[in-house]
Design an enzyme around this catalytic site. Structure first.
Site, PDB file in Angstrom:
ATOM      1  CE  LYS A  22      -1.824   1.563   4.047  1.00 27.65           C
ATOM      2  NZ  LYS A  22      -1.432   2.975   4.207  1.00 27.65           N
ATOM      3  CG  ASN A  23       2.479   2.711   3.547  1.00 29.87           C
ATOM      4  OD1 ASN A  23       1.290   2.982   3.356  1.00 29.87           O
ATOM      5  ND2 ASN A  23       3.007   2.590   4.754  1.00 29.87           N
ATOM      6  CB  CYS A 117      -4.889  10.574  12.281  1.00 31.05           C
ATOM      7  SG  CYS A 117      -3.258   9.875  12.413  1.00 31.05           S
ATOM      8  NE  ARG A 122       0.530  10.190  10.475  1.00 37.71           N
ATOM      9  CZ  ARG A 122       0.184   9.111   9.784  1.00 37.71           C
ATOM     10  NH1 ARG A 122      -0.903   8.449  10.100  1.00 37.71           N
ATOM     11  NH2 ARG A 122       0.914   8.706   8.771  1.00 37.71           N
ATOM     12  CG  ASP A 308       3.279   1.488   9.657  1.00 37.49           C
ATOM     13  OD1 ASP A 308       2.853   2.301  10.499  1.00 37.49           O
ATOM     14  OD2 ASP A 308       3.348   1.739   8.436  1.00 37.49           O
ATOM     15  NE  ARG A 400      -6.970   4.020   5.797  1.00 38.03           N
ATOM     16  CZ  ARG A 400      -6.010   4.395   6.635  1.00 38.03           C
ATOM     17  NH1 ARG A 400      -6.237   4.450   7.921  1.00 38.03           N
ATOM     18  NH2 ARG A 400      -4.825   4.733   6.189  1.00 38.03           N
TER      19      ARG A 400
HETATM   20  C1  UD1 Z   1       4.402   6.922   6.548  1.00 36.50           C
HETATM   21  C2  UD1 Z   1       3.578   5.678   6.330  1.00 36.50           C
HETATM   22  C3  UD1 Z   1       3.022   5.180   7.655  1.00 36.50           C
HETATM   23  C4  UD1 Z   1       4.156   4.994   8.660  1.00 36.50           C
HETATM   24  C5  UD1 Z   1       5.028   6.229   8.754  1.00 36.50           C
HETATM   25  C6  UD1 Z   1       6.268   6.021   9.608  1.00 36.50           C
HETATM   26  C7  UD1 Z   1       2.726   6.014   4.087  1.00 36.50           C
HETATM   27  C8  UD1 Z   1       1.557   6.307   3.206  1.00 36.50           C
HETATM   28  N1  UD1 Z   1       2.498   6.022   5.404  1.00 36.50           N
HETATM   29  O1  UD1 Z   1       3.544   7.921   7.089  1.00 36.50           O
HETATM   30  O2  UD1 Z   1       2.362   3.939   7.416  1.00 36.50           O
HETATM   31  O3  UD1 Z   1       3.611   4.721   9.941  1.00 36.50           O
HETATM   32  O4  UD1 Z   1       5.464   6.642   7.446  1.00 36.50           O
HETATM   33  O5  UD1 Z   1       7.005   4.950   9.118  1.00 36.50           O
HETATM   34  O6  UD1 Z   1       3.808   5.763   3.604  1.00 36.50           O
HETATM   35  N2  UD1 Z   1       6.530  14.764  10.796  1.00 36.50           N
HETATM   36  C9  UD1 Z   1       6.639  16.105  11.087  1.00 36.50           C
HETATM   37  N3  UD1 Z   1       6.446  17.004  10.063  1.00 36.50           N
HETATM   38  C10 UD1 Z   1       6.180  16.605   8.787  1.00 36.50           C
HETATM   39  C11 UD1 Z   1       6.096  15.247   8.502  1.00 36.50           C
HETATM   40  C12 UD1 Z   1       6.278  14.329   9.539  1.00 36.50           C
HETATM   41  O7  UD1 Z   1       6.877  16.485  12.229  1.00 36.50           O
HETATM   42  O8  UD1 Z   1       6.025  17.467   7.908  1.00 36.50           O
HETATM   43  C13 UD1 Z   1       6.711  13.758  11.876  1.00 36.50           C
HETATM   44  C14 UD1 Z   1       5.445  12.947  12.159  1.00 36.50           C
HETATM   45  O9  UD1 Z   1       4.553  13.616  13.014  1.00 36.50           O
HETATM   46  C15 UD1 Z   1       6.013  11.694  12.772  1.00 36.50           C
HETATM   47  C16 UD1 Z   1       7.344  11.520  12.020  1.00 36.50           C
HETATM   48  O10 UD1 Z   1       7.630  12.778  11.434  1.00 36.50           O
HETATM   49  O11 UD1 Z   1       6.278  11.883  14.140  1.00 36.50           O
HETATM   50  C17 UD1 Z   1       7.334  10.475  10.939  1.00 36.50           C
HETATM   51  O12 UD1 Z   1       6.180  10.640  10.127  1.00 36.50           O
HETATM   52  P1  UD1 Z   1       6.200  10.350   8.561  1.00 36.50           P
HETATM   53  O13 UD1 Z   1       7.365   9.500   8.203  1.00 36.50           O
HETATM   54  O14 UD1 Z   1       6.021  11.634   7.843  1.00 36.50           O
HETATM   55  O15 UD1 Z   1       4.873   9.490   8.399  1.00 36.50           O
HETATM   56  P2  UD1 Z   1       4.002   9.448   7.092  1.00 36.50           P
HETATM   57  O16 UD1 Z   1       4.867   9.718   5.920  1.00 36.50           O
HETATM   58  O17 UD1 Z   1       2.767  10.248   7.277  1.00 36.50           O
END
Ligand code: UD1
Length: 421
Positions: A22-23, A117, A122, A308, A400
């Site tokens: 999915k990711n 969420c 996030r 995850d 999902r």
């Molecule tokens: C992706 C995965 C999700 C997984 C996560 C961490 C997808 C579609 N989803 O989510 O399944 O759990 O990686 O491996 O690939 N953060 C910030 N600012 C930002 C972006 C992120 O502070 O602009 C923080 C987040 O709050 C979190 C950390 O960075 O604490 C990691 O999040 P991130 O890697 O961005 O998660 P996703 O990409 O949303």
């Protein structure tokens, strides 16, 4: 809302096939916005999130054709508007992945700002800061991100990500493929799905290198072309079934997957006492009927243990021999499943971002509520190891991210059925 009803106590034994990731599929579908040619994506998993992404592309005028063999052809040449509406973004945060490609290719994008969420706040501040550094004009107003390039191309630049972010790295990497000049992303995410996206972008004609390391370099090109690309297997689905088999003292072979992207999880499973064997595209696990040993772990970005799979491993630890701790360092609120597992007789205590646990001989079935995708999977594992009946409510989360989960578990001998609402 559908529910899953589980009669626990069966060992999982048998073989199943793993679906596409999915990711990996979601960013690759978004990457189709970088070209007006047709991009054909193979090995797509049959999941709600994939349908949501198709719907999101469709509402902007992008035409998609779903083939018989889990393939989809995406034709962004028909795009009419550049707006990702709140109604879809609120159901899938990964919708933010359309921002970078749309802005870079068409010079404008409006994307609803994803909210917090169940697992934490996030934010997407790092996505926005990086795109601004590339010259984009970005305003957040009335819950929407309004982004423009003021009629010119994004500019390649040096970007240091404060925090390792998976979709942040993917968004910037996609935007940079059509930017003017070179972009270097430092502290980039090294997740296998980022690597898969980079490979797809190269098949589209992009000049990307360094994926899988902390530094990704992208030299912008004028134009990208269509391609055919199969998405990689889902490592989280793979790990979830392995953990479920270990928790139930079973024996399982998962096929159509890649062992080399699951090192951290496989070594933790070996610590539980599992015998693991791997081939090029399969993994087998055998507990020889033994109770798993307790295993402590800490989540962190790849290649460390993935957040995850934290909840699923916690479910295994509830019935393991011994005690230990699980520390979550990626998301601030990813312990909602703990309270539900305690209602089933687990001995888990949250202290800050750590769960202290003591394994109990068995759990007792109970009605429980799923709060997010991976927590749902963990409650199903808890139900599989519990005595009597467990009813997992709100399982729309599971659809999902897990293709045909009850059918696959039934194939492995689980007594599980869906109660439609
Ligand atoms: C992706 C995965 C999700 C997984 C996560 C961490 C997808 C579609 N989803 O989510 O399944 O759990 O990686 O491996 O690939 N953060 C910030 N600012 C930002 C972006 C992120 O502070 O602009 C923080 C987040 O709050 C979190 C950390 O960075 O604490 C990691 O999040 P991130 O890697 O961005 O998660 P996703 O990409 O949303």
């Amino acid at each position: 809302m559908d529910k899953l009803v589980i009669q626990g106590g069966q060992q999982l034994n048998g073989e199943i096939r793993i679906a596409g990731a999915k990711n990996s599929a979601l960013p690759i579908m978004a990457a189709a916005l970088l070209t007006s040619d047709v991009v054909t994506i193979g090995n797509l998993p049959h999941l709600y999130d994939i349908t949501t992404m198709l719907e999101l592309l469709g509402c902007m005028g992008v035409e998609s054709m779903v083939g018989e063999k889990l393939n989809v052809e995406i034709n962004s040449g028909t795009i009419r508007k550049f707006n990702a509406p709140y109604e879809l973004v609120k159901t899938m945060r990964a919708s933010i992945l359309v921002l970078g490609p749309m802005l870079s290719h068409y010079g404008e994008a409006q994307v609803a700002l994803p909210g917090g969420c169940a697992i934490g706040s996030r934010p997407v501040n790092l996505h926005l800061a990086a795109l601004k550094k590339m010259g984009a004009d970005i305003q957040v107003e009335s819950g929407y991100i309004h982004a423009h390039t003021r009629g010119s191309r994004l500019k390649g630049t040096h970007i240091l990500m404060d925090v390792v972010t998976v979709t942040g790295t993917e968004n910037v990497m996609m935007a940079a493929t059509l930017a003017d000049g070179q972009t270097i992303i430092e502290n980039a995410a090294r997740e296998p799905e980022v690597v898969d996206l980079a490979r797809c972008l190269r098949a589209m004609g992009a000049d990307v290198s360094g994926e899988g390391t902390g530094t990704i370099t992208i030299n912008g090109v004028d134009k990208l072309k269509g391609c055919e690309y199969p998405v990689m297997p889902d490592r989280i689905e793979t790990g979830t079934y392995l953990i479920a088999a270990a928790a139930t003292r079973g024996r399982i072979k998962v096929k159509d997957t890649w062992p080399n992207i699951l090192d951290a999880v496989l070594s933790k499973l070996e610590e539980t006492g599992a015998e693991i064997n791997v081939g090029e595209n399969w993994i087998s696990l055998d507990m020889h009927g033994r109770r798993p040993r307790a295993v402590s772990l800490t989540t962190a970005p790849y290649p460390a243990f993935p957040t995850d799979m934290q909840a699923q491993f916690t479910a295994l630890n509830t019935v393991a021999e011994g005690s230990g701790s699980i520390t979550e360092t990626v998301f601030e609120n990813r312990f909602m499943h703990i309270h539900e597992m305690n209602r089933m007789g687990a001995d888990l205590r949250v202290e800050g971002n750590t769960v202290i646990f003591r394994g109990v001989p068995r759990l007792k079935g109970a009605p429980v509520m799923a709060t997010d995708l991976r927590a749902s999977a963990s409650l199903i594992i808890a139900g599989l190891v519990a005595e009597h009946e467990t009813v997992v409510d709100r399982i729309y989360h599971i659809d999902r991210g897990y293709e045909c989960i009850e059918e696959k578990l039934q194939l492995l001998g689980a007594k599980i059925r869906r109660l439609p609402s």
